[in-house]
Design a protein around this motif. Structure first.
Motif, PDB file in Angstrom:
ATOM      1  N   VAL B  38     -28.550 -52.106  36.774  1.00 41.31           N
ATOM      2  CA  VAL B  38     -28.749 -50.876  36.018  1.00 41.31           C
ATOM      3  C   VAL B  38     -27.398 -50.293  35.609  1.00 41.31           C
ATOM      4  CG1 VAL B  38     -30.888 -50.334  37.233  1.00 41.31           C
ATOM      5  CG2 VAL B  38     -28.732 -49.440  38.093  1.00 41.31           C
ATOM      6  N   ARG B  39     -27.461 -49.276  34.786  1.00 39.19           N
ATOM      7  CA  ARG B  39     -26.267 -48.485  34.513  1.00 39.19           C
ATOM      8  C   ARG B  39     -26.662 -47.028  34.692  1.00 39.19           C
ATOM      9  NH1 ARG B  39     -28.210 -50.976  30.102  1.00 39.19           N
ATOM     10  NH2 ARG B  39     -29.005 -49.706  28.400  1.00 39.19           N
ATOM     11  N   GLY B  40     -25.700 -46.149  34.711  1.00 39.61           N
ATOM     12  CA  GLY B  40     -26.106 -44.771  34.921  1.00 39.61           C
ATOM     13  C   GLY B  40     -24.936 -43.850  35.101  1.00 39.61           C
ATOM     14  N   GLY B  41     -25.270 -42.623  35.419  1.00 37.52           N
ATOM     15  CA  GLY B  41     -24.224 -41.643  35.637  1.00 37.52           C
ATOM     16  C   GLY B  41     -24.686 -40.649  36.673  1.00 37.52           C
ATOM     17  N   GLY B  42     -23.724 -40.050  37.354  1.00 38.66           N
ATOM     18  CA  GLY B  42     -24.087 -39.089  38.369  1.00 38.66           C
ATOM     19  C   GLY B  42     -22.900 -38.232  38.718  1.00 38.66           C
ATOM     20  N   ALA B  43     -22.814 -37.878  39.992  1.00 40.13           N
ATOM     21  CA  ALA B  43     -21.751 -36.994  40.424  1.00 40.13           C
ATOM     22  C   ALA B  43     -20.384 -37.657  40.261  1.00 40.13           C
ATOM     23  CB  ALA B  43     -21.982 -36.610  41.879  1.00 40.13           C
ATOM     24  N   HIS B  44     -20.319 -38.955  40.570  1.00 44.19           N
ATOM     25  CA  HIS B  44     -19.006 -39.591  40.600  1.00 44.19           C
ATOM     26  C   HIS B  44     -18.456 -39.864  39.209  1.00 44.19           C
ATOM     27  CE1 HIS B  44     -20.276 -40.278  44.768  1.00 44.19           C
ATOM     28  NE2 HIS B  44     -18.996 -40.306  45.031  1.00 44.19           N
ATOM     29  N   SER B  45     -19.231 -40.515  38.392  1.00 44.14           N
ATOM     30  CA  SER B  45     -18.741 -40.858  37.067  1.00 44.14           C
ATOM     31  C   SER B  45     -19.842 -41.594  36.328  1.00 44.14           C
ATOM     32  CB  SER B  45     -17.522 -41.774  37.177  1.00 44.14           C
ATOM     33  OG  SER B  45     -17.942 -43.012  37.706  1.00 44.14           O
ATOM     34  N   THR B  46     -19.545 -41.994  35.122  1.00 42.48           N
ATOM     35  CA  THR B  46     -20.492 -42.783  34.358  1.00 42.48           C
ATOM     36  C   THR B  46     -20.194 -44.255  34.621  1.00 42.48           C
ATOM     37  OG1 THR B  46     -20.485 -41.074  32.690  1.00 42.48           O
ATOM     38  CG2 THR B  46     -21.398 -43.196  32.059  1.00 42.48           C
ATOM     39  N   ARG B  47     -21.191 -44.963  35.074  1.00 44.22           N
ATOM     40  CA  ARG B  47     -21.001 -46.379  35.369  1.00 44.22           C
ATOM     41  C   ARG B  47     -21.707 -47.176  34.290  1.00 44.22           C
ATOM     42  NH1 ARG B  47     -19.012 -47.436  40.166  1.00 44.22           N
ATOM     43  NH2 ARG B  47     -19.977 -49.475  40.244  1.00 44.22           N
ATOM     44  N   GLU B  48     -20.924 -47.675  33.330  1.00 46.76           N
ATOM     45  CA  GLU B  48     -21.512 -48.255  32.139  1.00 46.76           C
ATOM     46  C   GLU B  48     -21.834 -49.739  32.283  1.00 46.76           C
ATOM     47  OE1 GLU B  48     -22.823 -47.699  29.379  1.00 46.76           O
ATOM     48  OE2 GLU B  48     -22.685 -45.554  29.574  1.00 46.76           O
TER      49      GLU B  48
ATOM     50  N   HIS D  31     -28.647 -33.925  36.968  1.00 44.58           N
ATOM     51  CA  HIS D  31     -27.287 -34.208  37.445  1.00 44.58           C
ATOM     52  C   HIS D  31     -26.915 -35.671  37.286  1.00 44.58           C
ATOM     53  CE1 HIS D  31     -27.516 -30.511  40.319  1.00 44.58           C
ATOM     54  NE2 HIS D  31     -27.671 -30.204  39.066  1.00 44.58           N
ATOM     55  N   GLY D  32     -27.870 -36.490  36.941  1.00 48.46           N
ATOM     56  CA  GLY D  32     -27.576 -37.912  36.842  1.00 48.46           C
ATOM     57  C   GLY D  32     -28.759 -38.637  36.235  1.00 48.46           C
ATOM     58  N   TYR D  33     -28.599 -39.917  36.035  1.00 49.66           N
ATOM     59  CA  TYR D  33     -29.666 -40.718  35.447  1.00 49.66           C
ATOM     60  C   TYR D  33     -29.358 -42.179  35.713  1.00 49.66           C
ATOM     61  CZ  TYR D  33     -26.133 -41.768  32.067  1.00 49.66           C
ATOM     62  OH  TYR D  33     -24.965 -42.174  31.524  1.00 49.66           O
ATOM     63  N   THR D  34     -30.373 -42.998  35.641  1.00 48.08           N
ATOM     64  CA  THR D  34     -30.196 -44.439  35.790  1.00 48.08           C
ATOM     65  C   THR D  34     -30.980 -45.122  34.677  1.00 48.08           C
ATOM     66  OG1 THR D  34     -29.906 -44.252  38.165  1.00 48.08           O
ATOM     67  CG2 THR D  34     -30.569 -46.398  37.325  1.00 48.08           C
ATOM     68  N   GLU D  60     -34.447 -43.264  34.399  1.00 45.52           N
ATOM     69  CA  GLU D  60     -34.996 -42.669  35.600  1.00 45.52           C
ATOM     70  C   GLU D  60     -34.154 -41.458  35.929  1.00 45.52           C
ATOM     71  OE1 GLU D  60     -36.731 -45.732  38.540  1.00 45.52           O
ATOM     72  OE2 GLU D  60     -34.838 -45.078  39.381  1.00 45.52           O
ATOM     73  N   ILE D  61     -34.792 -40.310  36.084  1.00 46.11           N
ATOM     74  CA  ILE D  61     -34.048 -39.091  36.366  1.00 46.11           C
ATOM     75  C   ILE D  61     -34.648 -38.425  37.595  1.00 46.11           C
ATOM     76  CG2 ILE D  61     -33.319 -36.851  35.443  1.00 46.11           C
ATOM     77  CD1 ILE D  61     -34.331 -38.282  32.656  1.00 46.11           C
ATOM     78  N   ILE D  62     -33.842 -38.222  38.600  1.00 42.79           N
ATOM     79  CA  ILE D  62     -34.292 -37.488  39.782  1.00 42.79           C
ATOM     80  C   ILE D  62     -33.757 -36.074  39.640  1.00 42.79           C
ATOM     81  CG2 ILE D  62     -34.347 -37.444  42.303  1.00 42.79           C
ATOM     82  CD1 ILE D  62     -33.022 -40.351  41.938  1.00 42.79           C
TER      83      ILE D  62
HETATM   84  N1  LIG Z   1     -30.203 -37.503  39.329  1.00 47.27           N
HETATM   85  C1  LIG Z   1     -30.172 -38.823  39.220  1.00 47.27           C
HETATM   86  N2  LIG Z   1     -31.253 -39.482  38.746  1.00 47.27           N
HETATM   87  C2  LIG Z   1     -31.266 -40.813  38.625  1.00 47.27           C
HETATM   88  N3  LIG Z   1     -30.236 -41.591  38.975  1.00 47.27           N
HETATM   89  C3  LIG Z   1     -29.125 -41.006  39.471  1.00 47.27           C
HETATM   90  C4  LIG Z   1     -29.038 -39.615  39.616  1.00 47.27           C
HETATM   91  N4  LIG Z   1     -27.823 -39.308  40.118  1.00 47.27           N
HETATM   92  C5  LIG Z   1     -27.179 -40.483  40.279  1.00 47.27           C
HETATM   93  N5  LIG Z   1     -27.938 -41.515  39.875  1.00 47.27           N
HETATM   94  C6  LIG Z   1     -27.594 -42.947  39.902  1.00 47.27           C
HETATM   95  O1  LIG Z   1     -26.845 -43.203  41.070  1.00 47.27           O
HETATM   96  C7  LIG Z   1     -25.553 -43.715  40.737  1.00 47.27           C
HETATM   97  C8  LIG Z   1     -24.519 -43.124  41.666  1.00 47.27           C
HETATM   98  O2  LIG Z   1     -24.598 -41.744  41.587  1.00 47.27           O
HETATM   99  P1  LIG Z   1     -23.390 -40.787  41.999  1.00 47.27           P
HETATM  100  O3  LIG Z   1     -23.012 -41.194  43.361  1.00 47.27           O
HETATM  101  O4  LIG Z   1     -24.005 -39.418  41.899  1.00 47.27           O
HETATM  102  O5  LIG Z   1     -22.307 -41.029  40.956  1.00 47.27           O
HETATM  103  C9  LIG Z   1     -25.340 -43.317  39.301  1.00 47.27           C
HETATM  104  O6  LIG Z   1     -24.489 -44.232  38.645  1.00 47.27           O
HETATM  105  C10 LIG Z   1     -26.732 -43.331  38.733  1.00 47.27           C
HETATM  106  O7  LIG Z   1     -27.097 -44.650  38.336  1.00 47.27           O
END
Ligand SMILES: Nc1ncnc2c1ncn2[C@@H]1O[C@H](COP(=O)(O)O)[C@@H](O)[C@H]1O
Ligand SMILES: Nc1ncnc2c1ncn2[C@@H]1O[C@H](COP(=O)(O)O)[C@@H](O)[C@H]1O
Ligand SMILES: Nc1ncnc2c1ncn2[C@@H]1O[C@H](COP(=O)(O)O)[C@@H](O)[C@H]1O
Ligand code: NA
Ligand code: NA
Ligand code: NA
Lengths: 309, 100, 309, 100, 309, 100
Positions: B38-48, D31-34, D60-62
């Protein structure tokens, strides 16, 4: 050129994106092709002549991170984990920087030792190992060496580069030539394509660096220059040609962004990969393949004038 | 049709953890797992996922409530400090309870 | 041939499926290779001579969708959005049609202006922009031009084609030749592979067309012929060779299926992509690469006989 | 182990929407997405992902219940008329409520 | 060599993993390239001369699984489904084994009938069909032949190999030569890369075999030898050259791991794929490409000495 | 925002079943499906997706409770004996009930 196109496309937020599988394929190709080429040339060399050079190169690979570590700790004020991880990255080498350096020399008709891919393979591992040791220094925590050794020695890049070297060495030119259509004729083009991709990736690391601050930016430019100087001197000491000295300089100056990040993430999880990768890929790699390599060739020329053989 | 209650634990994390997680979850009572890139983004950064250091996986584990708890807690303690990890739990129903 | 194999395999519901990453890779390759080749040739031309032709080509690219739009609205009875979107697709160009056209001429030893990839790059954008403007005509809704310009000018195909042109132009033949093993020697083979994939895709669009009705089917054959006629005449007016006229005809006749669909989906979301893509990919593309191109060459010959220079 | 209730919102749609959705959901409180690449079929047609116009993603969004509602409604109003979109919501439990 | 590198990397649990899309691409490439080459050569042959050989080859393809089946049932004590499925795998052929065999002969300057890719295409299907029939023997359950025929004849490998043959045959050398840069010059290199991947895959099948027991291990080595003997004799009877006999032997000895597994999984779902694929890929494939092929060439020489023409 | 209860049925299985499942589920009342490529491990073996015989998919079907039951039972009876299959059901909420 292709690298700049990649950087530009990314900075302009273009949609351009190479498929992940293509990135993987190009990187597998480059590792194998460089290994094969080095192996073929190695088959032409008396091993006894190469052996002392190989040892010298490994020692250099161990020494470089020990040099970088105190700088990162003291001047940069980084944590032990971060300093050790970054030192490990800069102790190891970048295969693409090597490829660009040799292409640069070939274009200028400057000869270099053609078995140098061997040095690339030899330089990948020691820097990483020393980096990990530095991280664990003064710590009671044990290191799971068997698992780590596995991670390091059996990582993609070591296996492909080493495997290519071995196959090239055993098969010799006659065995590999029929595959030359794939592994040699396409090399330059594939390298160009990979540089396009690296441009995209490197540009996306630049944002990370803003957070990392000025120290790493300076580190990412100055350390390669110092390391290149050391590499050139070591090359001279080992009796390499001018071209060989320049390539060894470029290797010393280069920082790993395939083997090291993978190993460090597991071995030093407390280290922040944004810092090490940002510096290696966002600063040092672009610097080396644009300004660095011509400079390191200059170093080799200067040293040669200073100390004629 | 009779169904049985199980837990679904989903762990979204850096791909560097895949091998480690597979090893850990088996020890903690999971009978299987499913992984996707998968790819995604969250607290840490955008993981493309455009580059090997930047890839993420999503691991799905169907297991008993106890195993789910144990795995979630283990992941939280062992990996969440240093790695990008997101986790969630959901109630699911299965037909063959002995399988999970 | 390969295209037909792809069509046949798909119609026979074969399992054959090229991996998505391969499709992406082939299309990146074709765009870059065509761009590089054009750039090299451009480096050989006095820019002043090419400039007026470039302007003529851009004007043609703006005019064609304006021609198509009323036909689609009145004769086809399509909604404003659909008519504008389709007009935009047909105003833009297909890189693969260009590649097939040039291969056709090369095989017949007919010369054409070798810097024509420049025209491909120039023709990609205007048609799309005009299409979008047509959709927004008489509508109060604002267009988010900055975002759109971004989408259009920084889409994959413009960046790669334009980037290739630029790199080829700056580096010149000497710089690119070492990469020729990848970018030129493999071109025909890669094109064949891509046509196989396009056959698979085009055949799967045919079902869409059943729903779209007879109008689009006729449109997808007749408009290319008319546009080709215009393209050939414009080429003549610009002083192109017979081969160049035929290629410009093929470009005018071709409909975009990479840049346009991506841009239109965002810019005119109310338009039904099934219609535009079905026509462009399911009818016009197959027609052009089989019957169209030879016909357009014939047009060029006829025009030459009618109006000898 | 203490868990906290959140909503999981899943949006399956054309990949053309990926960039737009990422922008929108952040604004609406996620706050994030996958994201993962998928293929599928539904009311509109079969999307085989064999070609760029034919790709689908699953996002997917939590998030909190409110954010999930806001996002779902926004997507429904803004995109569902013109794009192929499927959506569903599910109850999930997380360990670190501040993260989502 | 590359195969061994793959095996070694996998057994050492290296991280090395080729992307799935690369595996797919390489396999598509090999099938197409072999098909094209065969088609071109076929265009040079009077069809009437090839036809009887083609029939002989098909008959052999039907006979081989019937031979294997009782051995698997009686000696191996396998269930009807498993015996039939394995018999089907061994009745069909492996394209990569073919490629390795021909490369082996080319390297040794031993001529063989260059249209032999036709035989590969012809041998793919009959073995599978007979295998399925064997599974359904004495069973009342009907076979959904239309669906199955679809699965078998329109599977990836038959379509690409057959399509390549057809295109090569229709276009002839002149039509395909411009694509030679991709399809012929790179062939050896791509084959090497594919063998690397096959090594990784084959090694991962070895674990399966531990469970399967000694019978299959012996079967996977002895049956290829017997089948190769039959293939060599059939080749002799059909009047093939020594090289041709050896290649036909290698084909008979080879077991399918693309077409057969896919078809069997649907047609004989009760059969355990671990057994058939483990034997075909974990034992027979490695055996053939290392020890087998030289042995089969020896067979051909012996037969030639025994029965001079 | 008004939501409607549906079932989510997830089938994780060998990719050889994809075509068959798509055919079957339509017959049994599903209006759509979403498929992604996955890897995983379970009772049968580790399926690393490194090779065509070794690929797995994960199919997601949102449908009525009845359709979910029918499909689950059908898959259990028809495929679970001979193929690697995992299945689970979950409660989800959708906005447009007529779509699923
Ligand atoms: N709210 C969210 N909903 C869905 N996926 C998330 C969410 N927050 C983080 N993620 C996924 O979890 C990974 C790590 O999140 P993070 O540690 O917050 O950077 C991200 O790269 C996303 O793929
Ligand atoms: N009932 C369903 N279950 C799972 N996924 C679905 C369902 N219906 C639609 N989808 C997914 O949503 C996408 C768009 O659906 P639609 O707008 O109905 O064509 C499809 O391509 C599928 O991937
Ligand atoms: N407990 C589990 N949790 C998640 N996925 C599973 C589980 N067990 C099996 N699977 C998936 O289902 C596939 C087939 O499972 P099995 O039939 O148990 O080998 C595996 O390859 C996994 O991808
Ligand atoms: Na270094
Ligand atoms: Na046009
Ligand atoms: Na055989």
């Amino acid at each position: 050129m292709f690298f700049l196109l990649g950087v530009a496309a990314r900075l302009a937020k273009s949609d351009l994106k190479l498929p992940e599988a293509l990135y993987e394929t190009l990187s597998i190709y480059l590792l194998l092709a460089i290994g094969l080429k080095g192996g073929i040339e190695l088959a032409r060399q008396p091993l006894l002549q190469v052996a002392p050079q190989a040892i010298g190169v490994i020692l250099m690979g161990c020494a470089l991170p020990m040099l970088a570590y105190p700088i990162l700790r003291r001047l940069g004020g980084l944590s032990q984990a971060n300093a050790a991880s970054i030192a490990g990255h800069y102790g190891s080498v970048s295969v693409v920087t090597f490829a660009v350096a040799t292409a640069y020399l070939v274009k200028r008709n400057i000869a270099f030792e053609s078995y140098m891919p061997l040095f690339v393979a030899l330089l990948e591992v020691p820097g990483i190992v020393v980096g990990i040791l530095l991280a664990r220094l003064h710590q009671n925590r044990d290191i799971a060496w068997p698992a780590l050794a596995h991670e390091i020695f059996l990582g993609k890049s070591v296996v492909l580069l080493g495997g290519g070297l071995l196959i090239g060495w055993v098969s010799g030119p006659a065995g590999i030539d029929p595959m030359g259509g794939l592994f040699f004729d396409l090399f330059k083009g594939v390298l160009a394509l990979f540089l396009l991709e690296m441009g995209l990736v490197a540009a996306s690391r630049i944002a990370d660096l803003r957070r990392a601050g000025w120290f790493l930016l300076g580190f990412g430019v100055i350390i390669p220059i110092i390391f290149a100087g050391i590499g050139v001197c070591v090359g001279r000491a080992m009796g390499l040609s001018i071209g060989g000295m320049a390539v060894l300089g470029a290797l010393a100056a280069s920082a790993s962004y395939i083997a090291a990040p993978a190993a460090m993430r597991i071995a030093i999880p407390e280290a922040n990969p944004t810092l090490s990768i940002g510096a290696a890929l966002g600063i040092t790699f672009p610097f080396n393949i644009t300004l660095g390599i011509p400079l390191y060739l200059q170093f080799a020329h200067w040293l040669e004038q200073l100390l004629p053989r | 049709m009779q169904t049985f209650e199980k837990k679904l634990l989903v762990v979204i994390c850096e791909s560097a953890l895949e091998k480690l997680l597979v090893r850990d979850i088996k020890r903690l009572g999971a009978h299987g797992y499913t992984v996707m890139d998968v790819r995604g983004g969250g607290a840490h950064s955008t993981r493309e996922a455009d580059w090997e250091g930047n890839r993420s996986i999503r691991m799905e584990i169907i297991c008993t409530i106890d195993a789910a708890d144990a795995i979630a807690e283990h992941v939280l303690n062992k990996y969440c400090a240093n790695f990008s990890v997101s986790m969630f739990l959901a109630d699911v129903a299965v037909l063959r309870p002995e399988k999970f």
